[in-house]
Design a protein around this motif. Structure first.
Motif, PDB file in Angstrom:
ATOM      1  N   GLY A  91       0.782  -1.233   0.000  1.00 14.67           N
ATOM      2  CA  GLY A  91       0.000   0.000   0.000  1.00 14.67           C
ATOM      3  C   GLY A  91       0.812   1.279   0.000  1.00 14.67           C
ATOM      4  O   GLY A  91       0.403   2.274   0.601  1.00 14.67           O
ATOM      5  N   LYS A  92       1.956   1.273  -0.688  1.00 16.63           N
ATOM      6  CA  LYS A  92       2.808   2.456  -0.638  1.00 16.63           C
ATOM      7  C   LYS A  92       2.195   3.666  -1.344  1.00 16.63           C
ATOM      8  O   LYS A  92       2.727   4.757  -1.277  1.00 16.63           O
ATOM      9  N   ARG A  93       1.068   3.425  -2.049  1.00 16.86           N
ATOM     10  CA  ARG A  93       0.387   4.542  -2.690  1.00 16.86           C
ATOM     11  C   ARG A  93      -0.134   5.542  -1.677  1.00 16.86           C
ATOM     12  O   ARG A  93      -0.372   6.691  -1.990  1.00 16.86           O
ATOM     13  N   GLN A  94      -0.375   5.055  -0.430  1.00 15.01           N
ATOM     14  CA  GLN A  94      -0.919   5.937   0.596  1.00 15.01           C
ATOM     15  C   GLN A  94       0.120   6.188   1.673  1.00 15.01           C
ATOM     16  O   GLN A  94       0.800   5.250   2.087  1.00 15.01           O
ATOM     17  N   PRO A  95       0.212   7.423   2.190  1.00 13.76           N
ATOM     18  CA  PRO A  95       1.119   7.659   3.324  1.00 13.76           C
ATOM     19  C   PRO A  95       0.637   6.906   4.565  1.00 13.76           C
ATOM     20  O   PRO A  95      -0.568   6.646   4.708  1.00 13.76           O
ATOM     21  N   VAL A  96       1.585   6.572   5.451  1.00 13.77           N
ATOM     22  CA  VAL A  96       1.231   5.837   6.672  1.00 13.77           C
ATOM     23  C   VAL A  96       0.159   6.597   7.460  1.00 13.77           C
ATOM     24  O   VAL A  96      -0.808   5.992   7.943  1.00 13.77           O
ATOM     25  N   SER A  97       0.304   7.921   7.549  1.00 16.20           N
ATOM     26  CA  SER A  97      -0.624   8.693   8.394  1.00 16.20           C
ATOM     27  C   SER A  97      -2.064   8.538   7.900  1.00 16.20           C
ATOM     28  O   SER A  97      -3.005   8.454   8.692  1.00 16.20           O
ATOM     29  N   ARG A  98      -2.222   8.461   6.590  1.00 18.51           N
ATOM     30  CA  ARG A  98      -3.543   8.284   6.013  1.00 18.51           C
ATOM     31  C   ARG A  98      -4.129   6.934   6.443  1.00 18.51           C
ATOM     32  O   ARG A  98      -5.302   6.826   6.776  1.00 18.51           O
ATOM     33  N   MET A  99      -3.271   5.902   6.431  1.00 20.17           N
ATOM     34  CA  MET A  99      -3.772   4.573   6.801  1.00 20.17           C
ATOM     35  C   MET A  99      -4.070   4.484   8.292  1.00 20.17           C
ATOM     36  O   MET A  99      -5.018   3.823   8.696  1.00 20.17           O
ATOM     37  N   VAL A 100      -3.263   5.164   9.115  1.00 22.79           N
ATOM     38  CA  VAL A 100      -3.556   5.190  10.561  1.00 22.79           C
ATOM     39  C   VAL A 100      -4.918   5.835  10.778  1.00 22.79           C
ATOM     40  O   VAL A 100      -5.764   5.298  11.507  1.00 22.79           O
ATOM     41  N   ASP A 101      -5.156   6.967  10.100  1.00 21.73           N
ATOM     42  CA  ASP A 101      -6.439   7.669  10.262  1.00 21.73           C
ATOM     43  C   ASP A 101      -7.611   6.849   9.736  1.00 21.73           C
ATOM     44  O   ASP A 101      -8.723   6.943  10.238  1.00 21.73           O
ATOM     45  N   ARG A 102      -7.355   6.039   8.691  1.00 22.12           N
ATOM     46  CA  ARG A 102      -8.432   5.234   8.118  1.00 22.12           C
ATOM     47  C   ARG A 102      -8.775   4.034   8.981  1.00 22.12           C
ATOM     48  O   ARG A 102      -9.940   3.716   9.188  1.00 22.12           O
ATOM     49  N   PHE A 103      -7.738   3.334   9.450  1.00 24.42           N
ATOM     50  CA  PHE A 103      -7.985   2.033  10.081  1.00 24.42           C
ATOM     51  C   PHE A 103      -8.132   2.066  11.598  1.00 24.42           C
ATOM     52  O   PHE A 103      -8.957   1.348  12.157  1.00 24.42           O
ATOM     53  N   VAL A 104      -7.310   2.881  12.281  1.00 19.99           N
ATOM     54  CA  VAL A 104      -7.298   2.790  13.749  1.00 19.99           C
ATOM     55  C   VAL A 104      -8.645   3.140  14.400  1.00 19.99           C
ATOM     56  O   VAL A 104      -9.066   2.446  15.329  1.00 19.99           O
ATOM     57  N   PRO A 105      -9.371   4.172  13.902  1.00 20.71           N
ATOM     58  CA  PRO A 105     -10.676   4.428  14.523  1.00 20.71           C
ATOM     59  C   PRO A 105     -11.621   3.220  14.446  1.00 20.71           C
ATOM     60  O   PRO A 105     -12.342   2.925  15.403  1.00 20.71           O
ATOM     61  N   TRP A 106     -11.584   2.480  13.317  1.00 24.18           N
ATOM     62  CA  TRP A 106     -12.386   1.247  13.210  1.00 24.18           C
ATOM     63  C   TRP A 106     -11.964   0.253  14.275  1.00 24.18           C
ATOM     64  O   TRP A 106     -12.806  -0.401  14.902  1.00 24.18           O
ATOM     65  N   VAL A 107     -10.650   0.115  14.463  1.00 23.97           N
ATOM     66  CA  VAL A 107     -10.141  -0.863  15.424  1.00 23.97           C
ATOM     67  C   VAL A 107     -10.660  -0.562  16.822  1.00 23.97           C
ATOM     68  O   VAL A 107     -11.145  -1.448  17.518  1.00 23.97           O
ATOM     69  N   TRP A 108     -10.615   0.715  17.225  1.00 25.79           N
ATOM     70  CA  TRP A 108     -11.089   1.059  18.578  1.00 25.79           C
ATOM     71  C   TRP A 108     -12.578   0.792  18.735  1.00 25.79           C
ATOM     72  O   TRP A 108     -13.027   0.248  19.740  1.00 25.79           O
ATOM     73  N   ARG A 109     -13.356   1.170  17.712  1.00 25.64           N
ATOM     74  CA  ARG A 109     -14.808   0.960  17.816  1.00 25.64           C
ATOM     75  C   ARG A 109     -15.133  -0.522  17.909  1.00 25.64           C
ATOM     76  O   ARG A 109     -15.929  -0.952  18.744  1.00 25.64           O
ATOM     77  N   VAL A 110     -14.506  -1.297  17.025  1.00 30.13           N
ATOM     78  CA  VAL A 110     -14.823  -2.723  16.999  1.00 30.13           C
ATOM     79  C   VAL A 110     -14.271  -3.424  18.248  1.00 30.13           C
ATOM     80  O   VAL A 110     -14.851  -4.387  18.729  1.00 30.13           O
ATOM     81  N   LEU A 111     -13.164  -2.881  18.792  1.00 32.05           N
ATOM     82  CA  LEU A 111     -12.617  -3.456  20.027  1.00 32.05           C
ATOM     83  C   LEU A 111     -13.647  -3.404  21.160  1.00 32.05           C
ATOM     84  O   LEU A 111     -13.719  -4.312  21.994  1.00 32.05           O
ATOM     85  N   LEU A 112     -14.479  -2.352  21.163  1.00 30.13           N
ATOM     86  CA  LEU A 112     -15.541  -2.260  22.173  1.00 30.13           C
ATOM     87  C   LEU A 112     -16.517  -3.435  22.028  1.00 30.13           C
ATOM     88  O   LEU A 112     -16.944  -4.034  23.022  1.00 30.13           O
ATOM     89  N   ILE A 113     -16.868  -3.762  20.765  1.00 27.70           N
ATOM     90  CA  ILE A 113     -17.767  -4.910  20.526  1.00 27.70           C
ATOM     91  C   ILE A 113     -17.071  -6.197  20.973  1.00 27.70           C
ATOM     92  O   ILE A 113     -17.687  -7.078  21.574  1.00 27.70           O
ATOM     93  N   LEU A 114     -15.763  -6.278  20.704  1.00 24.53           N
ATOM     94  CA  LEU A 114     -15.019  -7.482  21.099  1.00 24.53           C
ATOM     95  C   LEU A 114     -15.000  -7.650  22.614  1.00 24.53           C
ATOM     96  O   LEU A 114     -15.173  -8.755  23.127  1.00 24.53           O
TER      97      LEU A 114
END
Lengths: 138, 163
Positions: A35-58
């Motif tokens: 995924g080098k097309r996207q900067p790391v910061s973009r991927m952190v912003d895209r994925f990490v919020p999902w992880v925290w929300r879903v972690l609550l369900i987990l």
């Protein structure tokens, strides 16, 4: 009620799917492998919020499973190891997010640190799923 | 040869016996199966949500497709191999198992849905790749896929709770 545990486990596994796929993408990006097309910061912003929300369900579904069968979980070393690894990987993810918020180029500028953090996180997630499955067998 | 006899033969192979009799082989293969499935479901969900206009809207459909699909395909191959080995260990039992049959049916339908998307819907992708909204056929493909994969996971878990 016989169907409650398999139903809650199904929601738990579906949630694991979201976290695992998101973290695998992010970790492999931190390692510089995809995924080098996207900067790391973009991927952190895209994925990490999902992880925290879903972690609550987990946590919620996991808590129901523990309440349903406390001896099966709390006395089980695979379960305990899993919980320790979940705590560790959560701290690592917080660190990734925190550095990224302070300096969007941080992980691009610290390649070795990024690769190490990504590899450790990915290994921990694989180990978490493995330990989760082995709760039933140890 | 009937399917049941094929199952009986599979079950009689040395590989099947080894998986059945070992204390660690079944859980190990099962762990690989679960790891593969969560990657299949998680990655395909990213693309399905893009088709439904619910995620990654700032990226084109093909960009998400190219990023995600190689992982979905590779994980799916691993899931099928590991799942096949698990099936072999007690083939006749699984063959007669209702949730197993439902799971296979859902997989077949997911395959048909994917084939339809690949061969028809995706042909016109240039017209809506970066459009404000994906066409109805694309949304339908994404929605059907999401539902079917949830059914696959639910049935898979259910198998473990049946005799």
């Amino acid at each position: 009620m016989l169907w409650i545990i398999p139903a809650v486990q199904t929601v738990h596994i579906l949630s694991v799917s979201i976290v695992m796929a998101s973290m695998a993408m992010l970790d492999l990006r931190l390692m510089g492998l995809v995924g080098k097309r996207q900067p790391v910061s973009r991927m952190v912003d895209r994925f990490v919020p999902w992880v925290w929300r879903v972690l609550l369900i987990l946590v919620a579904t996991g808590a129901i499973l523990v309440i349903g069968e406390p001896e099966r979980e709390l006395l089980n070393w695979a379960f305990r190891t899993k919980m320790a690894m979940v705590a560790t990987v959560s701290l690592i993810t917080l660190l990734v997010q925190n550095r990224n918020q302070r300096d969007a180029a941080f992980w691009e500028n610290h390649r070795i640190a990024a690769a190490t953090v990504g590899a450790v996180s990915l290994l921990l997630w694989v180990a978490i799923v493995t330990a989760g499955r082995w709760i039933a067998y140890v | 040869m009937s399917i049941l006899r094929l199952c009986a033969w599979l079950e009689s192979t040395q590989v099947a016996a080894a998986i059945r009799e070992s204390t660690w082989l079944f859980p190990t293969i099962e762990t690989i199966h679960v790891l593969s499935i969560v990657l299949v479901v998680g990655s395909i969900a990213m693309f399905d949500l893009r088709l439904l206009d619910l995620a990654s809207r700032d990226r084109s459909v093909t960009e998400v497709y190219d990023d995600v699909m190689p992982w979905t395909r590779a994980s799916f191959v691993c899931a099928v191999i590991a799942g096949g080995l698990l099936f072999t260990s007690s083939a006749t039992k699984y063959y007669n198992n209702v949730p197993f049959r439902l799971k296979m049916t859902a997989l077949l339908l997911a395959g048909i849905n994917t084939a339809y998307f690949e061969f028809w819907t995706r042909r016109g992708i240039a017209a809506w790749n970066r459009a404000a909204s994906t066409p109805r056929a694309a949304k339908l493909a994404g929605g059907i896929s999401l539902v079917l994969w949830i059914v696959v996971v639910a049935c898979g878990r259910w198998i473990g709770f049946t005799k």
